[in-house]
Design a protein around this motif. Structure first.
Motif, PDB file in Angstrom:
ATOM      1  N   LEU A  69     -29.881 -21.665   8.562  1.00 38.04           N
ATOM      2  CA  LEU A  69     -30.984 -22.527   8.119  1.00 38.04           C
ATOM      3  C   LEU A  69     -31.181 -22.399   6.621  1.00 38.04           C
ATOM      4  O   LEU A  69     -31.347 -23.401   5.906  1.00 38.04           O
ATOM      5  N   ASN A  70     -31.142 -21.186   6.122  1.00 38.01           N
ATOM      6  CA  ASN A  70     -31.352 -20.942   4.691  1.00 38.01           C
ATOM      7  C   ASN A  70     -30.190 -21.473   3.858  1.00 38.01           C
ATOM      8  O   ASN A  70     -30.374 -21.969   2.749  1.00 38.01           O
ATOM      9  N   ILE A  71     -28.962 -21.354   4.423  1.00 35.30           N
ATOM     10  CA  ILE A  71     -27.789 -21.817   3.683  1.00 35.30           C
ATOM     11  C   ILE A  71     -27.763 -23.336   3.589  1.00 35.30           C
ATOM     12  O   ILE A  71     -27.483 -23.916   2.532  1.00 35.30           O
ATOM     13  N   LYS A  72     -28.098 -24.011   4.687  1.00 35.21           N
ATOM     14  CA  LYS A  72     -27.980 -25.462   4.740  1.00 35.21           C
ATOM     15  C   LYS A  72     -29.193 -26.181   4.156  1.00 35.21           C
ATOM     16  O   LYS A  72     -29.142 -27.375   3.907  1.00 35.21           O
ATOM     17  N   ASP A  73     -30.271 -25.464   3.994  1.00 34.27           N
ATOM     18  CA  ASP A  73     -31.455 -26.040   3.333  1.00 34.27           C
ATOM     19  C   ASP A  73     -32.106 -24.903   2.544  1.00 34.27           C
ATOM     20  O   ASP A  73     -32.883 -24.124   3.075  1.00 34.27           O
ATOM     21  N   ASN A  74     -31.768 -24.808   1.262  1.00 33.91           N
ATOM     22  CA  ASN A  74     -32.262 -23.673   0.459  1.00 33.91           C
ATOM     23  C   ASN A  74     -33.598 -23.960  -0.225  1.00 33.91           C
ATOM     24  O   ASN A  74     -33.917 -23.397  -1.268  1.00 33.91           O
ATOM     25  N   SER A  75     -34.365 -24.847   0.411  1.00 37.82           N
ATOM     26  CA  SER A  75     -35.697 -25.143  -0.131  1.00 37.82           C
ATOM     27  C   SER A  75     -36.634 -23.964   0.129  1.00 37.82           C
ATOM     28  O   SER A  75     -36.329 -23.056   0.904  1.00 37.82           O
ATOM     29  N   GLU A  76     -37.791 -24.029  -0.493  1.00 35.71           N
ATOM     30  CA  GLU A  76     -38.784 -22.954  -0.336  1.00 35.71           C
ATOM     31  C   GLU A  76     -39.259 -22.865   1.110  1.00 35.71           C
ATOM     32  O   GLU A  76     -39.419 -21.773   1.663  1.00 35.71           O
ATOM     33  N   LYS A 122     -38.908 -19.771   3.813  1.00 36.88           N
ATOM     34  CA  LYS A 122     -40.048 -19.210   4.543  1.00 36.88           C
ATOM     35  C   LYS A 122     -39.751 -19.173   6.050  1.00 36.88           C
ATOM     36  O   LYS A 122     -40.021 -18.164   6.722  1.00 36.88           O
ATOM     37  N   ALA A 123     -39.188 -20.254   6.566  1.00 36.55           N
ATOM     38  CA  ALA A 123     -38.849 -20.307   7.991  1.00 36.55           C
ATOM     39  C   ALA A 123     -37.801 -19.253   8.331  1.00 36.55           C
ATOM     40  O   ALA A 123     -37.862 -18.610   9.390  1.00 36.55           O
ATOM     41  N   GLU A 171     -41.733 -26.509  11.314  1.00 39.86           N
ATOM     42  CA  GLU A 171     -42.327 -27.848  11.227  1.00 39.86           C
ATOM     43  C   GLU A 171     -42.426 -28.316   9.779  1.00 39.86           C
ATOM     44  O   GLU A 171     -42.307 -29.508   9.481  1.00 39.86           O
ATOM     45  N   LYS A 172     -42.638 -27.349   8.853  1.00 40.69           N
ATOM     46  CA  LYS A 172     -42.773 -27.705   7.433  1.00 40.69           C
ATOM     47  C   LYS A 172     -41.433 -28.102   6.812  1.00 40.69           C
ATOM     48  O   LYS A 172     -41.401 -28.732   5.755  1.00 40.69           O
ATOM     49  N   VAL A 173     -40.337 -27.688   7.465  1.00 42.96           N
ATOM     50  CA  VAL A 173     -39.020 -28.077   6.944  1.00 42.96           C
ATOM     51  C   VAL A 173     -38.850 -29.588   7.028  1.00 42.96           C
ATOM     52  O   VAL A 173     -38.168 -30.221   6.215  1.00 42.96           O
ATOM     53  N   LYS A 174     -39.494 -30.200   8.036  1.00 49.48           N
ATOM     54  CA  LYS A 174     -39.500 -31.659   8.231  1.00 49.48           C
ATOM     55  C   LYS A 174     -38.082 -32.254   8.324  1.00 49.48           C
ATOM     56  O   LYS A 174     -37.797 -33.322   7.772  1.00 49.48           O
ATOM     57  N   PRO A 177     -29.313 -34.180  10.177  1.00 52.23           N
ATOM     58  CA  PRO A 177     -30.004 -32.985  10.651  1.00 52.23           C
ATOM     59  C   PRO A 177     -29.371 -31.714  10.073  1.00 52.23           C
ATOM     60  O   PRO A 177     -28.283 -31.751   9.489  1.00 52.23           O
ATOM     61  N   ILE A 178     -30.076 -30.633  10.243  1.00 50.99           N
ATOM     62  CA  ILE A 178     -29.506 -29.318   9.951  1.00 50.99           C
ATOM     63  C   ILE A 178     -28.755 -28.885  11.214  1.00 50.99           C
ATOM     64  O   ILE A 178     -29.341 -28.762  12.282  1.00 50.99           O
ATOM     65  N   ILE A 179     -27.448 -28.705  11.084  1.00 48.66           N
ATOM     66  CA  ILE A 179     -26.629 -28.334  12.246  1.00 48.66           C
ATOM     67  C   ILE A 179     -26.366 -26.831  12.204  1.00 48.66           C
ATOM     68  O   ILE A 179     -25.839 -26.302  11.217  1.00 48.66           O
ATOM     69  N   ILE A 180     -26.757 -26.173  13.256  1.00 47.10           N
ATOM     70  CA  ILE A 180     -26.573 -24.724  13.351  1.00 47.10           C
ATOM     71  C   ILE A 180     -25.641 -24.444  14.523  1.00 47.10           C
ATOM     72  O   ILE A 180     -25.929 -24.816  15.662  1.00 47.10           O
ATOM     73  N   GLU A 181     -24.512 -23.828  14.220  1.00 49.75           N
ATOM     74  CA  GLU A 181     -23.545 -23.493  15.257  1.00 49.75           C
ATOM     75  C   GLU A 181     -23.612 -21.998  15.554  1.00 49.75           C
ATOM     76  O   GLU A 181     -23.581 -21.169  14.639  1.00 49.75           O
TER      77      GLU A 181
END
Length: 708
Positions: A100-107, A111-112, A173-176, A72-76
């Protein structure tokens, strides 16, 4: 010595392992938190008291999550870092966006993140109102800010908070990927901040596929919510949290394992091998008090930090078990610890400074502080109070409140116990004060690892002789192979010292602890501990400089062998005593002939033992002295001290019964009458008067004494 603890939680892994057996629990909790990306939001609480390891479990949970096939994406989020309490929600959303942007730098993640930033901007005007949802609070803020209906409607349209939130949901939701948000230390926030964190979890950030892990002390959180006017706080928490998980109980075995590791790290040597019964007492304190008072890892770390700090400075000067006890008290009951420091007489019956004001018996002094101690103990729970009373009683026996009696010691000071004022002073001052000396210095003196003469010069200059002889008596058994060198070094340093001469001149009775008596007691103790008593005694008796002490040794041996009520095992055989007598007679006569000890008032000491050893040789020697130049005065000097009493100190009393068999008293009396007595020193005057009339006179002032 090992490092000090800064209260950091464990990280898990081989370098920082889980020693409390919580790994399986953490793995299971990680599985619960790992949602599908389209599952409804889930909030889980990890609840436990401060110091029991919530953050350590969180780290284990994070480790388990990172090992999942679908990580998962872990946010502290750390609420402590928020700038102002009123902007906490906005700050949370901005941190959520950033991580969120740092741990998943997808498009899609970018956007999220943008939608989250837009969403967070709406909360810049928020002022949360208890009982209302966040957007209702914002509406209330806006309505109070604008006057006309047109402006109100226009401003509300700009807010469209629910619309913004839907866009965030759609984007996430699109991050999936499942998202786990961890918020630790909620119970360290102010009431206002705590309230806001719960509100944001419940209504602001309840995004799909997102789980929250909140860590807090539930009892504290309830009290905080009560202060924030939340009715029925426990139910409020239940509305926010869907799964409340208590922290696993720490087993006794787990705490013991942590404690044993810390004990092993304190030192690379045995800390309980110096003082009597120290290991036994440590075991008693550990099992009866430590395990019940030091209840969690945080307290354990604080305890060992304190113990380590003190130990590094006073190791070997106070028994380890008592340092251990004091560190328990400092960790769990600092108010008591400070009271012991401030008023040691309340625990040992004496103050650190000998100011002469404590006239009562120590037991009575301690008893007088009973109410004061009770008032301090009232702040603790009944359970802790009983444990602390027991611990104090076992540490300070005069309190008579503990159960420790299985491993008593003959002398508190020699056992390094803090119930002895000197040891308590060291424990609280973190050093050996001037005049006290350390145990290691005494051991180094005995072994010869330091210059003995220099050390004794320091003892004399610091007026530390009382403490020196106390500690030498404690460590007499360590002398053994060095006994002769140690004793003769002490004799040479003190027998002609000004302090010894002064103490003998001012001695008011047999109960006073003058310097000479201390040497005598130490000599007896060292001989008692010797493996070859005869050889040691023979060397002492054959040494002219040691003649006064040799006289006392022979007197004691004679009483051991011929005394009616001797409880001592004779140091030597009767045949060996006969040999020692011959050696002493030679040394005594030589010492008196050379006037070796005339300055320290100990010639009479040598003379009377010579008289007991051999009347014939004594008589022959005294005839020679009397017939010599200025013989009468020389005889007076030799026989001049026949005893001492509590009235006026040393005295002389010359009579036929005591001296007729070794001195020609008639001739001596005739010679004494020819001397101008008034021109003689006072103590010589006293002896001359006693020779002439047979009465008792005090050497200090020449005053006539009463017969008893």
């Amino acid at each position: 010595m090992g490092k000090y603890h800064n209260d950091q939680p464990i990280q898990g892994g081989p370098d920082d392992p889980d020693l409390l057996n919580r790994l399986d629990f953490s793995n299971h909790l990680a599985n619960v938190l790992l949602l599908n990306h389209d599952d409804d939001c889930l909030t889980v609480s990890l609840e436990g008291e401060w110091g029991y390891g919530k953050t350590s479990v969180i780290n284990l949970v994070k480790g388990a999550l990172n090992e999942k096939e679908t990580a998962p994406i872990i946010i502290e989020y750390n609420p402590w870092l928020a700038g102002k309490p009123e902007s906490l929600i906005q700050d949370f959303l901005l941190q959520f966006s950033s991580q969120l942007n740092i741990k998943d730098n997808s498009e899609v993640a970018l956007k999220a993140a943008k939608e989250l930033i837009a969403y967070s901007s709406l909360f810049s005007v928020a002022k949360l109102v208890p009982g209302a949802e966040p957007w209702a609070s914002i509406v209330e803020k806006v309505l109070s800010k604008f006057g006309s209906s047109t402006k109100k409607i226009a401003e509300l349209k700009k807010l469209d908070l629910l619309g913004k939130k839907k866009k965030v949901v759609a984007a996430i939701e699109k991050v999936k990927a499942p998202i786990v948000v961890i918020i630790d230390d909620i119970d360290r926030l102010t009431p206002s901040e705590t309230f806001q964190v719960l509100r944001l979890v419940k209504a602001v950030a309840d995004f799909p596929g997102t789980s929250f892990l909140l860590a807090f002390d539930s009892s504290y959180l309830v009290s905080v919510l009560d202060k924030n006017d939340i009715v029925n706080a426990s139910e409020y928490i239940n509305k926010v949290v869907q799964l409340r998980v208590p922290l696993p109980v720490i087993s006794e075995r787990g705490m013991n394992q942590l404690a044993n590791i810390e004990l092993d790290n304190l030192s690379d040597k045995n800390l309980t091998d110096r003082f009597e019964a120290d290991q036994e007492k440590l075991s008693w304190i550990f099992h009866n008090y430590f395990k019940h008072l030091i209840r969690n890892p945080r307290e354990l770390k604080r305890f060992f930090n304190h113990l380590r700090f003190v130990l590094e400075q006073v190791e070997g000067q106070v028994c380890f078990s008592d340092l251990f006890s004091l560190s328990i008290i400092a960790t769990k009951a600092n108010s008591i610890y400070e009271h012991v420091k401030k008023a040691p007489e309340a625990y040992i019956g004496k103050r650190f400074s000998n100011d002469g004001l404590m006239m009562d018996k120590p037991e009575e002094v301690v008893k007088s502080f009973s109410e004061e101690r009770s008032q301090i103990l009232k702040e603790f729970s009944e359970r802790d109070r009983k444990l602390l009373e027991g611990l104090l009683g076992d540490t300070f026996p005069l309190l008579d409140s503990g159960g420790y009696s299985h491993y008593g010691v003959s002398d508190a000071d020699s056992a390094g116990r803090v119930s002895a004022p000197q040891r308590l002073h060291v424990a609280f001052h973190y050093k050996t004060p001037t005049g006290y000396l350390s145990d290691q210095e005494i051991l180094d003196f005995i072994s010869g690892d330091i210059n003995r003469d220099d050390f004794l010069s320091r003892v004399v200059s610091e007026d530390a002789d009382d403490r020196f002889f106390e500690m030498m008596t404690n460590y007499a058994k360590e002398c053994k192979g060095n006994s002769f060198d140690v004793l003769t070094c002490i004799y040479d340093a003190f027998l002609k010292s000004e302090k010894l001469i002064s103490s003998l001149e001012s001695n008011y009775g047999f109960m006073s602890r003058d310097l000479y008596r201390q040497m005598n007691w130490l000599t007896n103790k060292v001989i008692s501990e010797s493996d070859d008593k005869y050889t040691l005694i023979k060397k002492l008796v054959g040494r002219q400089k040691s003649a006064p002490l040799a006289a006392d040794v022979l007197y004691k041996i004679r009483s051991q062998i011929h005394g009616k009520k001797s409880y001592d095992e004779p140091w030597v055989s009767e045949e060996q005593l006969d040999e020692l007598e011959i050696d002493y007679q030679k040394v005594a006569i030589k010492s008196l002939s050379d006037k070796t000890h005339i300055d320290n008032h100990l010639e009479s000491h040598i003379f009377y033992e010579l008289k007991r050893s051999s009347k014939d040789k004594t008589s022959e020697f005294m005839d020679t002295v009397l017939s010599g130049d200025n013989g009468t005065i020389r005889v007076v000097e030799i026989i001049g001290n026949t005893g001492s009493d509590s009235t006026n100190g040393p005295f002389v009393e010359i009579d036929e019964k005591s001296f007729g068999d070794v001195v020609d008293l008639e001739n001596l009396r005739e010679q004494a009458q020819k001397i101008d007595i008034a021109n003689q020193p006072v103590h010589i005057q006293a002896v001359l008067k006693s020779i002439i009339d047979g009465k008792k006179y005090y050497l200090r002032d020449g005053v006539l004494g009463e017969r008893w």
